[in-house]
Design an enzyme around this catalytic site. Structure first.
Site, mmCIF file in Angstrom:
data_model
loop_
_atom_site.group_PDB
_atom_site.id
_atom_site.type_symbol
_atom_site.label_atom_id
_atom_site.label_comp_id
_atom_site.label_asym_id
_atom_site.label_seq_id
_atom_site.Cartn_x
_atom_site.Cartn_y
_atom_site.Cartn_z
ATOM 1 N N HIS A 1 0.807 -1.224 0.000
ATOM 2 C CA HIS A 1 0.000 0.000 0.000
ATOM 3 C C HIS A 1 0.840 1.275 0.000
ATOM 4 O O HIS A 1 0.331 2.341 -0.350
ATOM 5 C CB HIS A 1 -0.960 0.004 1.181
ATOM 6 C CG HIS A 1 -2.122 -0.929 1.007
ATOM 7 N ND1 HIS A 1 -3.050 -0.768 -0.003
ATOM 8 C CD2 HIS A 1 -2.496 -2.047 1.691
ATOM 9 C CE1 HIS A 1 -3.943 -1.732 0.069
ATOM 10 N NE2 HIS A 1 -3.636 -2.529 1.079
ATOM 11 N N HIS B 1 -4.574 -0.131 -6.937
ATOM 12 C CA HIS B 1 -3.919 -1.410 -7.236
ATOM 13 C C HIS B 1 -4.911 -2.456 -7.753
ATOM 14 O O HIS B 1 -4.521 -3.369 -8.474
ATOM 15 C CB HIS B 1 -3.182 -1.938 -5.999
ATOM 16 C CG HIS B 1 -4.062 -2.591 -4.975
ATOM 17 N ND1 HIS B 1 -4.640 -1.898 -3.928
ATOM 18 C CD2 HIS B 1 -4.496 -3.878 -4.844
ATOM 19 C CE1 HIS B 1 -5.351 -2.722 -3.203
ATOM 20 N NE2 HIS B 1 -5.291 -3.930 -3.725
ATOM 21 N N ASP C 1 -11.160 -11.774 2.173
ATOM 22 C CA ASP C 1 -9.886 -11.057 2.129
ATOM 23 C C ASP C 1 -9.480 -10.650 3.537
ATOM 24 O O ASP C 1 -8.355 -10.901 3.984
ATOM 25 C CB ASP C 1 -10.011 -9.828 1.218
ATOM 26 C CG ASP C 1 -8.744 -8.995 1.162
ATOM 27 O OD1 ASP C 1 -7.650 -9.547 1.392
ATOM 28 O OD2 ASP C 1 -8.834 -7.775 0.905
#
Length: 568
Positions: free
Chosen positions: A175, A193, A264
């Site tokens: 990040h 991203h 996730d």
């Protein structure tokens, strides 16, 4: 009129009131089966003396058989420290065995956090495998529990591929690259991203000739769209999903935009806590066990199918969101991690003109340009740090004048930038941190001020309070605003989750916070405003900056803490 039951009431009638049939004896089970019209089965159970506990074991065995998969040719097993033995589909294995996916072995999951937490050495590679595994587990559990939903094996595979490839597009230091470096070198960009993930997936399929592999499992163009929409839900814009418009609940598995409860997070909560050495009180297995798809009102007040959970899991899910908050506060936004992030970001900015990556048609691309060229982007990993540190001036890219000579001024500038970048990174490697955490304030909810606004206000107070001092270099002051929340900014994400009860499995209901506990948060967002001073500034400036920050916080009504801390 109440009817009193006699003391001689048969035990099997009492037992019927108890859903836990595993405690029934053989006689009670026999009578219950006969009453339900299953006389033949009851007689077999009577002869075999089968009681409730044995029936429970039979049921669990049948459930395992229903949810198990026959091994496929090309399937592989991976031994994972978090989930144990993971079995992955042959098409997932084909994707994994590409240079584009293997690249994730060299991108740290938590970026520079490794410089503070020595256990945080895990990478995006293993996290991606974990998300793929959990995505498959969740969708199969729902498929087995609710066959009427029409979930197909191809749906399951597409969900697994989305989980596998959701982080394919992360850049160096995760990040830090997309949230710190790119916004500074490409102001105003909307690049994320997730966008790179779907572009890199397309590039990989084309580059590695994977279309025949996808076709082998009947993965069509529409299915690929479904995979990409799960990875980057924003790609649908204001419209509706095109891949599986009739099964919107499938979009809540990998990246849940409704309430943030997705596989996730389940993997990175478990994996990050394990590697960081931080206790994790959340168990994702309970969420999989109680997941159920029901009709409920969506954001547009229209009825749609959503993934719901049992009402007794509400407190457990509040624990999940607290885990997220805790990880951000203690690890991801640790004060020293942020200090290192500042330095690495500055080093990458200085080196942006100095290191190149070969892209499409042999064109050389800067790091900031590679985000739109997957040939170049696929070559970038955390190794950029050592590319910079080990680079010689002779290897710097050279600009050529119209007359064919080298642009000396440009080359000299690049040498200076490379030297500056190396100096910063060498300081990181020597733990000689440029920015020293000085103090912080806590603001409830969101704040209007930007970091630059606060820095300006602090510098103005310093100048006002110290008019006779001419040697104050206010450039040595840096302010950081750390955003901490439960994933929905100032909103309670649990307000966007529906529940069902033990007595009514098909009715979706809301559960208010007060129905869960009076100890839950009153607000769901706060801001930590941090003041850093460069290590080479004078003690007078540090004191003046702290006093000025005190004044600014008092004026705004923020609670502040003055603290001269160590590196860790």
């Amino acid at each position: 009129m109440d009817v009193q039951k006699s003391d001689g009431e048969s035990s099997h009638k009492k037992a019927r009131l108890n859903e836990d049939y595993s405690k029934w004896d053989a006689k009670t089970l026999y009578e219950e089966l006969k009453e339900k019209g299953l006389g033949n089965v009851a007689e077999i159970f009577r002869v075999k003396k089968i009681a409730g506990d044995t029936l429970k074991q039979i049921e669990e065995f049948i459930e395992k058989v229903k949810t198990s998969r026959l091994p496929l040719k090309g399937q592989k097993e991976f031994n994972d420290p978090i989930h144990g033995l993971i079995e992955l589909h042959p098409l997932c294995v084909k994707i994994i065995d590409t240079p584009e996916f293997q690249r994730l072995r060299f991108v740290k999951q938590l970026g520079t956090t490794y410089f503070v937490y020595p256990g945080a050495a895990h990478n995006r590679f293993e996290h991606s495998l974990g998300v793929c595994h959990l995505a498959g587990r969740l969708v199969r559990a729902i498929k087995s529990r609710q066959p009427d939903l029409g979930i197909t094996d191809k749906d399951v595979l597409c969900v697994e591929i989305a989980g596998l490839c959701h982080d394919l597009g992360h850049g160096p230091f995760s990040h830090l690259f997309d949230r710190e470096f790119i916004p500074k070198v490409r102001p105003g960009t909307t690049w994320e991203h997730e966008q790179a993930s779907i572009e890199l997936l397309d590039y990989m399929i084309d580059k590695r000739n994977l279309d025949p592999e996808f076709e082998k499992y009947d993965i069509t163009k529409t299915d690929k769209t479904f995979i990409k929409e799960q990875i980057w839900p924003e790609m649908k814009g204001d419209g509706k999903f095109k891949g599986r418009p009739d099964k919107p609940f499938l979009y809540e598995i990998v990246a849940n935009m409704r309430n943030g409860i997705d596989v996730d997070k389940w993997d990175y909560f478990a994996r990050d806590c394990y590697m960081l050495g931080i206790q994790n009180n959340f168990d994702h297995n309970r969420c999989i066990h109680f997941a159920r798809v029901l009709d409920a009102k969506g954001d547009s007040d229209e009825m749609e199918k959503q993934i719901c959970t049992r009402e007794k899991e509400a407190g457990h899910l509040y624990d999940m969101f607290y885990t997220r908050y805790m990880l951000y506060r203690r690890a991801y936004k640790h004060k020293t991690v942020s200090s290192i992030d500042f330095m690495v970001t500055e080093a990458l900015i200085e080196a942006n003109d100095c290191i190149m990556f070969t892209g499409k048609n042999g064109e050389e691309k800067k790091m900031s340009e590679a985000i739109h060229d997957m040939e170049a982007y696929s070559k970038m990993t955390d190794q950029v740090m050592f590319m910079i540190l080990n680079m010689n001036d002779e290897n710097l890219p050279k600009s050529i004048n119209p007359d064919g000579t080298v642009d000396v001024a440009d080359f000299r500038e690049k040498k200076e930038k490379l030297a500056k970048s190396k100096e910063i990174l060498n300081n990181v490697m020597s733990r000689n941190f440029t920015y020293i955490f000085t103090m912080h304030a806590v603001a409830e909810g969101d704040i209007k001020e930007k970091e630059k606004d606060i820095e300006k206000a602090v510098k103005e107070i310093i100048e006002k309070e110290n008019p006779d001092q001419q040697n104050f270099d206010a450039a040595g002051i840096k302010v950081q605003i750390v955003k901490l929340d439960y994933g929905k900014k100032g909103k309670n994400p649990m307000d966007y989750l529906m529940f069902y009860s033990k007595t009514d499995l098909d009715k979706a209901v809301h559960i208010k916070k007060g129905q869960v506990s009076s100890f839950l948060p009153r607000v769901f967002q706060e801001r930590h405003i941090r003041l850093y001073c460069k290590g080479d500034v004078s003690e007078d400036l540090k004191t003046a900056a702290s006093d000025a920050f005190d004044q600014w916080c008092e004026k705004k009504g923020y609670i502040y803490v003055r603290e001269q801390s160590s590196d860790e």
